[in-house]
Scaffold this motif. Structure first.
Motif, PDB file in Angstrom:
ATOM      1  N   PRO A   1       0.776  -0.931   0.085  1.00 41.25           N
ATOM      2  CA  PRO A   1       0.347   0.086  -0.157  1.00 41.25           C
ATOM      3  C   PRO A   1       1.242   1.196   0.456  1.00 41.25           C
ATOM      4  CG  PRO A   1      -0.677  -1.230   2.020  1.00 41.25           C
ATOM      5  CD  PRO A   1       0.495  -1.942   1.629  1.00 41.25           C
ATOM      6  N   ILE A   2       1.733   1.757   0.831  1.00 40.37           N
ATOM      7  CA  ILE A   2       2.757   2.336   0.887  1.00 40.37           C
ATOM      8  C   ILE A   2       3.132   3.085  -0.756  1.00 40.37           C
ATOM      9  CG2 ILE A   2       4.758   3.357   1.752  1.00 40.37           C
ATOM     10  CD1 ILE A   2       4.482   1.433   3.997  1.00 40.37           C
ATOM     11  N   ALA A   3       4.467   1.191  -1.261  1.00 39.97           N
ATOM     12  CA  ALA A   3       4.443   1.587  -2.510  1.00 39.97           C
ATOM     13  C   ALA A   3       3.614   2.232  -3.736  1.00 39.97           C
ATOM     14  CB  ALA A   3       5.072   0.749  -3.377  1.00 39.97           C
TER      15      ALA A   3
ATOM     16  N   CYS B   1       2.787   5.645  -2.541  1.00 44.75           N
ATOM     17  CA  CYS B   1       4.008   6.759  -3.902  1.00 44.75           C
ATOM     18  C   CYS B   1       4.111   6.886  -5.560  1.00 44.75           C
ATOM     19  CB  CYS B   1       5.373   6.031  -3.103  1.00 44.75           C
ATOM     20  SG  CYS B   1       5.385   6.500  -1.376  1.00 44.75           S
ATOM     21  N   HIS B   2       2.920   5.779  -5.513  1.00 43.97           N
ATOM     22  CA  HIS B   2       3.272   5.780  -7.796  1.00 43.97           C
ATOM     23  C   HIS B   2       1.979   6.802  -7.556  1.00 43.97           C
ATOM     24  CE1 HIS B   2       2.587   4.581 -11.492  1.00 43.97           C
ATOM     25  NE2 HIS B   2       0.931   4.306 -10.836  1.00 43.97           N
ATOM     26  N   LEU B   3       0.897   6.950  -6.279  1.00 48.32           N
ATOM     27  CA  LEU B   3       0.220   7.983  -7.069  1.00 48.32           C
ATOM     28  C   LEU B   3      -0.214   9.253  -6.638  1.00 48.32           C
ATOM     29  CD1 LEU B   3      -2.753   5.517  -5.498  1.00 48.32           C
ATOM     30  CD2 LEU B   3      -2.434   5.985  -8.372  1.00 48.32           C
ATOM     31  N   ILE B   4       1.086   9.027  -5.766  1.00 45.77           N
ATOM     32  CA  ILE B   4       0.808  10.837  -5.565  1.00 45.77           C
ATOM     33  C   ILE B   4       1.863  11.376  -5.799  1.00 45.77           C
ATOM     34  CG2 ILE B   4       1.487  12.885  -3.211  1.00 45.77           C
ATOM     35  CD1 ILE B   4       0.138  10.310  -1.410  1.00 45.77           C
ATOM     36  N   TYR B   5       2.105  12.213  -6.872  1.00 40.86           N
ATOM     37  CA  TYR B   5       2.965  13.114  -7.248  1.00 40.86           C
ATOM     38  C   TYR B   5       4.847  13.212  -6.424  1.00 40.86           C
ATOM     39  CZ  TYR B   5       6.255  15.655 -10.929  1.00 40.86           C
ATOM     40  OH  TYR B   5       7.072  15.953 -11.281  1.00 40.86           O
ATOM     41  N   GLY B   6       5.434  13.214  -6.156  1.00 39.88           N
ATOM     42  CA  GLY B   6       6.655  13.272  -5.856  1.00 39.88           C
ATOM     43  C   GLY B   6       6.991  13.137  -4.887  1.00 39.88           C
ATOM     44  N   SER B   7       6.049  11.659  -4.651  1.00 36.95           N
ATOM     45  CA  SER B   7       6.519  11.189  -3.266  1.00 36.95           C
ATOM     46  C   SER B   7       7.965  10.494  -3.360  1.00 36.95           C
ATOM     47  CB  SER B   7       5.595  10.177  -3.053  1.00 36.95           C
ATOM     48  OG  SER B   7       3.957  10.596  -2.673  1.00 36.95           O
ATOM     49  N   ASP B   8       8.628  10.441  -2.099  1.00 39.80           N
ATOM     50  CA  ASP B   8       9.560   9.762  -1.929  1.00 39.80           C
ATOM     51  C   ASP B   8       9.612   8.138  -2.043  1.00 39.80           C
ATOM     52  OD1 ASP B   8      12.641   8.926  -1.531  1.00 39.80           O
ATOM     53  OD2 ASP B   8      13.192  10.152  -0.135  1.00 39.80           O
ATOM     54  N   ILE B   9       9.402   7.190  -2.990  1.00 39.55           N
ATOM     55  CA  ILE B   9       9.259   5.908  -1.969  1.00 39.55           C
ATOM     56  C   ILE B   9      10.260   4.990  -1.596  1.00 39.55           C
ATOM     57  CG2 ILE B   9       9.792   4.891  -4.531  1.00 39.55           C
ATOM     58  CD1 ILE B   9       7.724   2.590  -4.392  1.00 39.55           C
TER      59      ILE B   9
ATOM     60  N   ASN C   1      12.323   6.498   0.218  1.00 33.95           N
ATOM     61  CA  ASN C   1      12.658   7.506   2.187  1.00 33.95           C
ATOM     62  C   ASN C   1      11.337   6.179   2.720  1.00 33.95           C
ATOM     63  OD1 ASN C   1      13.118   8.555   4.442  1.00 33.95           O
ATOM     64  ND2 ASN C   1      11.763   9.733   3.686  1.00 33.95           N
ATOM     65  N   ASP C   2       9.441   6.141   1.963  1.00 33.46           N
ATOM     66  CA  ASP C   2       8.878   5.591   2.800  1.00 33.46           C
ATOM     67  C   ASP C   2       9.633   3.794   3.170  1.00 33.46           C
ATOM     68  OD1 ASP C   2       7.877   8.002   2.612  1.00 33.46           O
ATOM     69  OD2 ASP C   2       6.133   7.052   1.382  1.00 33.46           O
ATOM     70  N   LEU C   3       9.945   3.218   2.498  1.00 34.51           N
ATOM     71  CA  LEU C   3      10.507   1.817   2.334  1.00 34.51           C
ATOM     72  C   LEU C   3      11.548   1.049   3.131  1.00 34.51           C
ATOM     73  CD1 LEU C   3       8.571   0.818  -1.437  1.00 34.51           C
ATOM     74  CD2 LEU C   3       7.704   0.531   0.697  1.00 34.51           C
ATOM     75  N   GLN C   4      12.171   2.644   2.939  1.00 33.13           N
ATOM     76  CA  GLN C   4      13.422   1.531   3.499  1.00 33.13           C
ATOM     77  C   GLN C   4      13.376   0.902   5.283  1.00 33.13           C
ATOM     78  OE1 GLN C   4      15.680   5.904   4.003  1.00 33.13           O
ATOM     79  NE2 GLN C   4      17.280   5.024   2.264  1.00 33.13           N
ATOM     80  N   ARG C   5      12.445   1.711   5.863  1.00 28.39           N
ATOM     81  CA  ARG C   5      11.986   1.680   6.835  1.00 28.39           C
ATOM     82  C   ARG C   5      11.489  -0.213   7.034  1.00 28.39           C
ATOM     83  NH1 ARG C   5       6.945   2.572   8.577  1.00 28.39           N
ATOM     84  NH2 ARG C   5       5.640   3.572   7.813  1.00 28.39           N
TER      85      ARG C   5
ATOM     86  N   ASP D   1      15.914  -6.419  -0.894  1.00 31.08           N
ATOM     87  CA  ASP D   1      14.648  -6.375  -1.284  1.00 31.08           C
ATOM     88  C   ASP D   1      14.008  -4.889  -1.713  1.00 31.08           C
ATOM     89  OD1 ASP D   1      14.081  -8.305  -0.768  1.00 31.08           O
ATOM     90  OD2 ASP D   1      13.625  -8.398   1.418  1.00 31.08           O
ATOM     91  N   LEU D   2      14.200  -4.000  -1.135  1.00 30.43           N
ATOM     92  CA  LEU D   2      14.193  -2.609  -1.632  1.00 30.43           C
ATOM     93  C   LEU D   2      14.394  -2.211  -3.184  1.00 30.43           C
ATOM     94  CD1 LEU D   2      12.779   0.299  -0.877  1.00 30.43           C
ATOM     95  CD2 LEU D   2      15.537   1.147   0.086  1.00 30.43           C
ATOM     96  N   THR D   3      15.558  -2.914  -2.998  1.00 31.72           N
ATOM     97  CA  THR D   3      16.588  -2.625  -4.554  1.00 31.72           C
ATOM     98  C   THR D   3      15.594  -3.651  -5.537  1.00 31.72           C
ATOM     99  OG1 THR D   3      19.392  -2.595  -3.399  1.00 31.72           O
ATOM    100  CG2 THR D   3      18.361  -2.788  -5.047  1.00 31.72           C
ATOM    101  N   PHE D   4      14.832  -4.557  -5.153  1.00 34.26           N
ATOM    102  CA  PHE D   4      14.356  -4.951  -6.254  1.00 34.26           C
ATOM    103  C   PHE D   4      13.275  -4.632  -6.073  1.00 34.26           C
ATOM    104  CE2 PHE D   4      11.299  -8.545  -6.766  1.00 34.26           C
ATOM    105  CZ  PHE D   4      11.621  -9.260  -7.770  1.00 34.26           C
ATOM    106  N   VAL D   5      12.661  -4.023  -4.940  1.00 33.94           N
ATOM    107  CA  VAL D   5      11.113  -3.074  -5.541  1.00 33.94           C
ATOM    108  C   VAL D   5      11.565  -1.821  -6.657  1.00 33.94           C
ATOM    109  CG1 VAL D   5       9.745  -1.838  -4.405  1.00 33.94           C
ATOM    110  CG2 VAL D   5       9.738  -4.280  -3.235  1.00 33.94           C
ATOM    111  N   LEU D   6      12.633  -0.943  -6.336  1.00 39.54           N
ATOM    112  CA  LEU D   6      12.716   0.236  -6.850  1.00 39.54           C
ATOM    113  C   LEU D   6      13.130  -0.003  -8.396  1.00 39.54           C
ATOM    114  CD1 LEU D   6      14.618   2.213  -4.465  1.00 39.54           C
ATOM    115  CD2 LEU D   6      12.467   2.259  -4.679  1.00 39.54           C
TER     116      LEU D   6
END
Length: 194
Positions: free
Chosen positions: A156-158, A161-169, A171-175, A181-186
């Motif tokens: 849901p966080i990803a 971030c996709h829907l809100i322009y300028g979101s830092d995905i 930063n939001d997914l690091q925790r 896994d983060l590299t795979f998602v990004l």
């Protein structure tokens, strides 16, 4: 002429284009009015409206000239002065008001539908997390359970971030996600089997 203009340039079976964030910003920019005015000459809608607008404008000019000439006394006085009753305009005002209400209702319906969809995403994610926690019972699979729950919480966080322009995905997914896994998602297109 206008009918040919309306149908020209319409590709058959054209896929519906979706707006990206940049397209949406361009569409809502304050310079859009100037851009639309400059492109209105080539608009199929404007070109299709030229004949009826020209006809009604010509009739209105003719009536205005007739009434002016009649009032100035250049025509015989037994000719009637042409005027329109206000009743048709008064009768069409409620229809126009209803059209505005329907447009507002359609906008609100889209908002409500988006809220329902977001609630469904959150609910389904919670169900997936609950099922993952229940199905993975082997103590040796703690890492698998943790990974499944992390991905379930990250979805849901990803999406947000996709829907809100300028979101830092990132930063939001690091925790929530481990570094690999983060590299795979990004960067899903990078081959990570090495």
């Amino acid at each position: 002429w206008a009918d040919a203009q309306k149908e020209s340039g319409i590709p058959q079976r054209q896929k519906r284009a979706f707006y990206s964030h940049e397209d949406w910003l361009r569409h809502h920019s304050s310079s859009r009015h100037a851009r639309h005015m400059l492109s209105s000459i080539s608009s199929r809608v404007i070109m299709s409206l030229v004949p009826p607008v020209f006809t009604f404008t010509s009739v209105a000019i003719g009536v205005a000239i007739y009434n002016t000439v009649l009032r100035w006394g250049y025509l015989p006085s037994f000719l009637p002065l042409l005027h329109a009753a206000s009743l048709p305009y008064e009768l069409t005002a409620p229809a126009l008001a209803l059209l505005l209400v329907f447009r507002t209702e359609a906008s609100y319906s889209r908002y409500v539908e988006a809220r329902k969809t977001w609630t469904s995403v959150i609910s389904t994610t919670k169900d997936l997390a609950r099922l993952s926690a229940q199905l993975v019972k082997n103590p040796l699979d703690v890492a698998l359970k943790s990974s499944l729950l992390s991905y379930a919480m990250a979805f849901p966080i990803a999406l947000k971030c996709h829907l809100i322009y300028g979101s830092d995905i990132k930063n939001d997914l690091q925790r929530l996600l481990e570094e690999d896994d983060l590299t795979f998602v990004l960067y899903p297109s990078i081959d990570q089997t090495v």
